[in-house]
Design an enzyme around this catalytic site. Structure first.
Site, PDB file in Angstrom:
ATOM      1  N   ASP A   4      32.609 -20.038 -57.841  1.00  0.00           N
ATOM      2  CA  ASP A   4      31.699 -19.827 -56.723  1.00  0.00           C
ATOM      3  C   ASP A   4      30.356 -19.216 -57.094  1.00  0.00           C
ATOM      4  O   ASP A   4      29.395 -19.371 -56.347  1.00  0.00           O
ATOM      5  CB  ASP A   4      32.387 -18.948 -55.665  1.00  0.00           C
ATOM      6  CG  ASP A   4      33.545 -19.678 -55.032  1.00  0.00           C
ATOM      7  OD1 ASP A   4      33.380 -20.871 -54.716  1.00  0.00           O
ATOM      8  OD2 ASP A   4      34.627 -19.081 -54.886  1.00  0.00           O
ATOM      9  N   HIS A  44      39.892 -13.832 -60.225  1.00  0.00           N
ATOM     10  CA  HIS A  44      40.735 -14.927 -59.748  1.00  0.00           C
ATOM     11  C   HIS A  44      42.184 -14.472 -59.624  1.00  0.00           C
ATOM     12  O   HIS A  44      42.622 -13.597 -60.364  1.00  0.00           O
ATOM     13  CB  HIS A  44      40.653 -16.135 -60.699  1.00  0.00           C
ATOM     14  CG  HIS A  44      41.087 -17.393 -60.026  1.00  0.00           C
ATOM     15  ND1 HIS A  44      42.386 -17.834 -60.038  1.00  0.00           N
ATOM     16  CD2 HIS A  44      40.399 -18.283 -59.275  1.00  0.00           C
ATOM     17  CE1 HIS A  44      42.461 -18.939 -59.329  1.00  0.00           C
ATOM     18  NE2 HIS A  44      41.288 -19.239 -58.856  1.00  0.00           N
ATOM     19  N   HIS A  89      38.317 -16.403 -50.333  1.00  0.00           N
ATOM     20  CA  HIS A  89      38.601 -17.775 -50.791  1.00  0.00           C
ATOM     21  C   HIS A  89      37.286 -18.572 -50.730  1.00  0.00           C
ATOM     22  O   HIS A  89      36.310 -18.213 -51.380  1.00  0.00           O
ATOM     23  CB  HIS A  89      39.722 -18.340 -49.913  1.00  0.00           C
ATOM     24  CG  HIS A  89      40.286 -19.664 -50.337  1.00  0.00           C
ATOM     25  ND1 HIS A  89      40.225 -20.132 -51.622  1.00  0.00           N
ATOM     26  CD2 HIS A  89      40.920 -20.644 -49.619  1.00  0.00           C
ATOM     27  CE1 HIS A  89      40.813 -21.331 -51.683  1.00  0.00           C
ATOM     28  NE2 HIS A  89      41.230 -21.664 -50.477  1.00  0.00           N
ATOM     29  N   SER A 112      43.970 -22.273 -48.974  1.00  0.00           N
ATOM     30  CA  SER A 112      43.786 -23.517 -48.208  1.00  0.00           C
ATOM     31  C   SER A 112      44.873 -24.541 -48.539  1.00  0.00           C
ATOM     32  O   SER A 112      45.430 -25.177 -47.632  1.00  0.00           O
ATOM     33  CB  SER A 112      42.394 -24.102 -48.434  1.00  0.00           C
ATOM     34  OG  SER A 112      42.142 -24.284 -49.804  1.00  0.00           O
ATOM     35  N   ARG A 170      35.612 -24.459 -64.123  1.00  0.00           N
ATOM     36  CA  ARG A 170      34.739 -25.058 -63.101  1.00  0.00           C
ATOM     37  C   ARG A 170      33.355 -24.414 -63.186  1.00  0.00           C
ATOM     38  O   ARG A 170      32.332 -25.047 -62.940  1.00  0.00           O
ATOM     39  CB  ARG A 170      35.340 -24.864 -61.704  1.00  0.00           C
ATOM     40  CG  ARG A 170      36.691 -25.540 -61.539  1.00  0.00           C
ATOM     41  CD  ARG A 170      37.351 -25.192 -60.217  1.00  0.00           C
ATOM     42  NE  ARG A 170      37.650 -23.770 -60.095  1.00  0.00           N
ATOM     43  CZ  ARG A 170      38.109 -23.173 -59.005  1.00  0.00           C
ATOM     44  NH1 ARG A 170      38.343 -23.903 -57.925  1.00  0.00           N
ATOM     45  NH2 ARG A 170      38.352 -21.878 -58.975  1.00  0.00           N
TER      46      ARG A 170
END
Ligand SMILES: CC(C)(COP(=O)(O)OP(=O)(O)OC[C@H]1O[C@@H](n2cnc3c(N)ncnc32)[C@H](O)[C@@H]1OP(=O)(O)O)[C@@H](O)C(=O)NCCC(=O)NCCS
Length: 471
Positions: free
Chosen positions: A408, A353, A307, A277, A362
């Site tokens: 995620d 990743h 993604h 993105s 994160r």
């Protein structure tokens, strides 16, 4: 006259005869062709296995061949390891993870102004940091909050544009349609058409970026209410900060939900420039397309399952495990589920990743939040088990460079706990967060006058030739 008529008649006869001969010729040629010779798709289908083998061979035999400062592996491997972009708001270290303007996530949580003491940072303070590189005072964050509110009115045609889509359209499709409808008001496009010099273009870029950040929460909330609730938009509450107001417009006012949304906006705001993105926004804006177009490109990339859609996929996957085997599923059963996912040709969402080589900070940050606010949530408990079970399995495949959890696998869990349970909507939440990082860079793209992006590409023929010569 008679003579002329005679000539015309002769020439007509000749042309008819000619046509017949050509038709006969084509017919013969047609008859000699098999059906697949005439079908483009079949031609392609025949070629693909051969070209796939060729690509594999080039990779295995010549992967390490140098092409200037890079290798053939890098050309064929999604440009991995090539440093080729300038991106100011954040930097990802493979071992340590993300730093937003030099600050780790825990440092951001400690230093940025919060809505309440010890709480999650305000998105406005985060935006100030991403744009300027400086930690703002609470007053500066509040001033920015007011600025965003003053820009937040969404023109009616945006909602009409979304309404023209079937409700079955994916939430990201509806969201991006809304973003493109916002583009109608681009200040950047107007300024460019009026001949503004390049050195000043950062100013209308700033206007567009701030308007975009201010407006996307209402657009996103509209999509949510249209798809999952009564279709009525909830008006903004100007007493609330950016993240809390977004949650309010979605229909959630529980103070812990507001904190969850603030955290969500923090952890998803930016992840340097090479991800799909970020890169998409950068390349589109480099052609001096306005920030709305650049952000819409980013959102279309974010909607890919490798993604941003992984947020949706991860939550769907974990919930489906809980539904099928119960929340107390055994470790053995979980292992089976992971293998079943892999054997069906899918990736395990929320793990791995492209750049990171350790557990995503994160993830760690959200884990800490979940332990504090929703320790007994069954889906959270299941994710903790997956955190143990998945990495050894991915490692055993022998090809996965990072078997550890990423952002995620956990990012939907707190919001799901507080009632936002519609998995397919999660990438839109991610998109609203990314408006912060992407916009911060789009302003700097124009402020620094970065040029149009134009990396060199080559064909397989060229590459094969080059490798053979080098060898
Ligand atoms: C993020 C991701 C796309 C990175 O891909 P990458 O840079 O190619 O990662 P690697 O170099 O480790 O990949 C090497 C191989 O391992 C596979 N792999 C990596 N992560 C995997 C995972 N979570 N599940 C299954 N296979 C995985 C890749 O598909 C690739 O297989 P291939 O050579 O057969 O194509 C990948 O880890 C992935 O698909 N993860 C799951 C989706 C996800 O969570 N995305 C969000 C990321 S924040």
């Amino acid at each position: 006259m008679g003579f002329l008529r005679g000539i015309t008649a002769l020439s007509n006869l000749r042309s008819r005869l000619g046509q017949q001969t050509t038709q006969l010729g084509s017919l013969r040629w047609l008859q000699s062709q098999s059906a697949s010779d005439l079908d483009l798709r079949s031609q392609l289908k025949d070629q693909i296995p051969e070209q796939q083998e060729r690509l594999k061979k080039i990779k295995s035999e010549y992967g390490k061949v140098q092409l200037g400062n890079i290798t053939v592996d890098m050309v064929l491997g999604g440009m991995r390891g090539i440093t080729g972009l300038l991106w100011e708001p954040s930097l990802v270290d493979p071992e340590e993870g993300i730093r937003l303007r030099g600050l780790t996530l825990p440092e951001c949580q400690k230093l940025l102004p919060a809505a309440s003491p010890g709480g999650e940072p305000l998105a406005e303070g985060l935006l100030w940091l991403l744009v300027t590189g400086k930690v703002p005072s609470k007053e500066q964050a509040v001033a920015l909050s007011k600025e965003l509110q003053s820009r937040s009115a969404v023109p009616d045609h945006v909602y009409k544009g979304i309404d023209s889509l079937p409700v079955t359209a994916h939430p990201m499709t509806q969201f991006v349609t809304g973003v493109m409808a916002l583009q109608v008001e681009s200040e950047f496009q107007k300024a460019y058409e009026q001949g503004m010099p390049k050195s000043k273009l950062w100013e209308p870029a700033y206007e567009d970026c701030m308007n975009l950040i201010a407006r996307v929460p209402a657009v996103a909330a509209y999509v949510y209410r249209r798809l999952y609730k009564d279709g009525r938009a909830i008006p903004a509450d100007k007493s609330l900060d950016h993240a809390a107001n977004f949650s309010h417009m979605l229909g959630f006012d529980d103070p812990k939900m507001l904190e969850s949304v603030r955290l969500f906006l923090l952890v998803h705001s930016d992840h340097e420039g090479g991800n799909v993105s970020g890169h998409a926004s950068h390349v589109v804006a480099s052609a001096l397309a306005d920030p709305y177009r650049a952000y819409a490109a980013a959102m279309n990339g974010l909607a890919g399952p490798l993604h941003g859609l992984a947020t949706q996929e991860a939550l769907l996957w974990v919930k489906s495990i809980a539904k099928e085997f119960g929340e107390d599923v055994t470790t053995e059963k979980l292992k089976e589920v992971v293998w079943k996912t892999l054997n069906s040709g899918k990736v395990v969402p929320g793990f791995g990743h492209g750049v990171l080589r350790k557990t995503d900070p994160r993830f760690t940050c959200q884990r800490k939040f979940a332990l504090k606010h929703i320790p007994d949530d069954p889906i959270f408990q299941l994710v903790l088990k997956l955190q143990e079970v998945v990495p050894p399995i991915l490692t055993s495949l022998g090809k996965v460079k990072n078997p550890w959890p990423n952002v995620d696998i956990l990012s939907g869990v707190p919001l799901n706990h507080f009632g936002l349970s519609e998995d397919r909507y999660y990438t839109v939440l991610f998109g609203v967060s990314r408006s912060l990082g992407v916009s911060a860079q789009l302003i700097w793209d124009r402020a620094l006058g970065l040029p149009i992006e134009r990396p060199k590409s080559v064909t397989l023929d060229w590459l094969e030739d080059y490798c053979k010569k080098s060898a």
